[in-house]
Write an enzyme that holds these catalytic residues in place. Structure first.
Site, short mmCIF file in Angstrom:
data_model
loop_
_atom_site.label_atom_id
_atom_site.label_comp_id
_atom_site.label_asym_id
_atom_site.label_seq_id
_atom_site.Cartn_x
_atom_site.Cartn_y
_atom_site.Cartn_z
N SER A 30 4.81 -1.74 -4.72
CA SER A 30 5.99 -2.25 -5.41
C SER A 30 6.52 -1.19 -6.39
O SER A 30 6.82 -0.08 -5.98
CB SER A 30 5.64 -3.57 -6.10
OG SER A 30 6.79 -4.30 -6.45
N ASP A 41 8.30 -10.27 3.25
CA ASP A 41 8.45 -9.88 1.85
C ASP A 41 9.82 -10.29 1.33
O ASP A 41 10.85 -9.87 1.88
CB ASP A 41 8.27 -8.36 1.73
CG ASP A 41 8.09 -7.89 0.29
OD1 ASP A 41 8.60 -8.55 -0.63
OD2 ASP A 41 7.45 -6.84 0.10
N HIS A 65 4.75 -9.97 -0.09
CA HIS A 65 4.82 -8.76 -0.91
C HIS A 65 3.46 -8.14 -1.19
O HIS A 65 3.38 -7.02 -1.68
CB HIS A 65 5.51 -9.11 -2.24
CG HIS A 65 5.92 -7.93 -3.04
ND1 HIS A 65 6.69 -6.90 -2.54
CD2 HIS A 65 5.65 -7.59 -4.34
CE1 HIS A 65 6.91 -6.00 -3.49
NE2 HIS A 65 6.27 -6.38 -4.58
#
Length: 353
Positions: free
Chosen positions: A118, A260, A288
């Protein structure tokens, strides 16, 4: 070619027997006056794991004991996160990259394979750009910074007035209530697949865990400073495609869940197009946090990737050559629409105000 394999891993590799939890240590170093926490385990070549925004190094708890069989695994809490200090400081992506370099220097590691999730993926890319001499390989997991697109909730929270609503997380019972509401969300008839609760709440356990950590005022303040450094009402303000050509000789692996909703899977396809030599591993049905959904498969994929690619040795003449030439759009891969979208993203980076 992208690999899109549902269910348990079929990737060949060694038997993965985790080291014991007692072998994973939480340690601290004070650097530039700030205490920085990190998890560390194992021995051998260094593997740096960088978590996402609002998260902390505990997000890697399921994979550290497995990876530590083969590597010295270092998983820091970014400044402002986890057990690290949370000062009124610089929470930009370049500052986080500096912090990773400083910690590695203190620990005595000059070469490392970097894994970023991320926001940590954006930090990993920035680290490769700022400190190429340190980097041997790069693994991007649902990485931020590909294009401006991001979950609308993050855009909303970045607004000066709306972010004050996060203070409600400090009220006793609010976070547990959100967890119950997320689990009890009804199925909406006729809703598109992308808007069903099952899709929208695929990562609700992890997202609730992150939200729970923001009940602490200093953590919340650091989160907002970090968010504003990378996201505004238009989306992600820090993108990486314009410098992705610098990875020409660097082994790159992309790992993404195709469900995601934080960083859409399409970003994996765009990054794969802009980094033609990269490998793409798709976790079908994952959101995610693919390394939470199937930690053993994730470890097998990473170990296999590292074993197949010799570490890059930094060449300053080649680095100068790459910068002098710039990007080569004619080398982008993928279908015509994907390549066109990458080119549009480049233009958006140049022209956006």
């Amino acid at each position: 070619m992208p690999s899109k394999i549902p269910g348990p891993s079929k990737t060949p590799g060694p038997s993965l027997r985790p080291v014991t939890d007692t072998d994973v240590r939480i340690e601290y170093h004070t650097i530039h006056g700030y205490r920085r926490a990190y998890r560390i385990a194992g021995s051998g070549p260094a593997l740096l794991l960088i978590h996402g925004i609002g998260d902390n190094s505990s997000t890697w708890d399921e994979v550290i004991p497995i990876l530590a069989q083969h590597y010295t695994v270092i998983a820091p809490d970014l400044l402002g996160h986890g057990l690290s200090d949370k000062p009124r400081a610089d929470y930009s992506v370049p500052a986080f990259a500096n912090g990773m370099r400083d910690l590695l220097v203190v620990l005595g590691h000059s070469k490392v394979t970097v894994v970023g999730h991320s926001l940590g993926g954006g930090v990993a890319m920035q680290f490769c750009y700022q400190f190429p001499r340190f980097v041997e390989r790069l693994v991007l997991v649902a990485a931020g910074g590909v294009t401006r697109e991001v979950n609308p909730a993050l855009r909303l929270i970045s607004l000066p007035v709306v972010h004050q609503a996060l203070s409600a997380l400090r009220i006793p019972g609010v976070v547990p209530g959100l967890r119950v509401a997320a689990k009890a969300a009804p199925v909406l008839p006729f809703a598109p697949a992308s808007a069903t609760p099952a899709r929208l709440l695929a990562d609700h356990e992890d997202l609730m865990r992150v939200l729970g950590g923001l009940a602490d005022p200093t953590a919340c303040s650091a989160f907002l400073r970090t968010l504003r450094a990378v996201v505004d009402w238009r989306g992600q303000s820090v993108t990486m495609l314009d410098r992705s050509y610098l990875t020409e000789r660097l082994p790159v692996l992309l790992v993404w869940g195709d469900e995601d909703i934080v960083i859409p899977y399409h970003h994996a396809e765009l990054a794969h197009s802009a980094i033609p030599h990269s490998e793409l591993e798709t976790f079908v049905g994952s959101g995610h946090f693919p390394f939470h959904d199937d930690p053993e498969r994730f470890c097998r994929v990473v170990i296999d990737f590292i074993s197949r690619h010799e570490p890059i040795v930094f060449d300053p003449l080649n680095w100068r050559h790459l910068m002098s030439k710039g990007a080569h759009p004619e080398q982008f891969t993928g279908d015509e629409d994907t390549v066109e979208e990458v080119l549009e993203a480049f233009e958006d980076e140049r022209n956006a105000t």
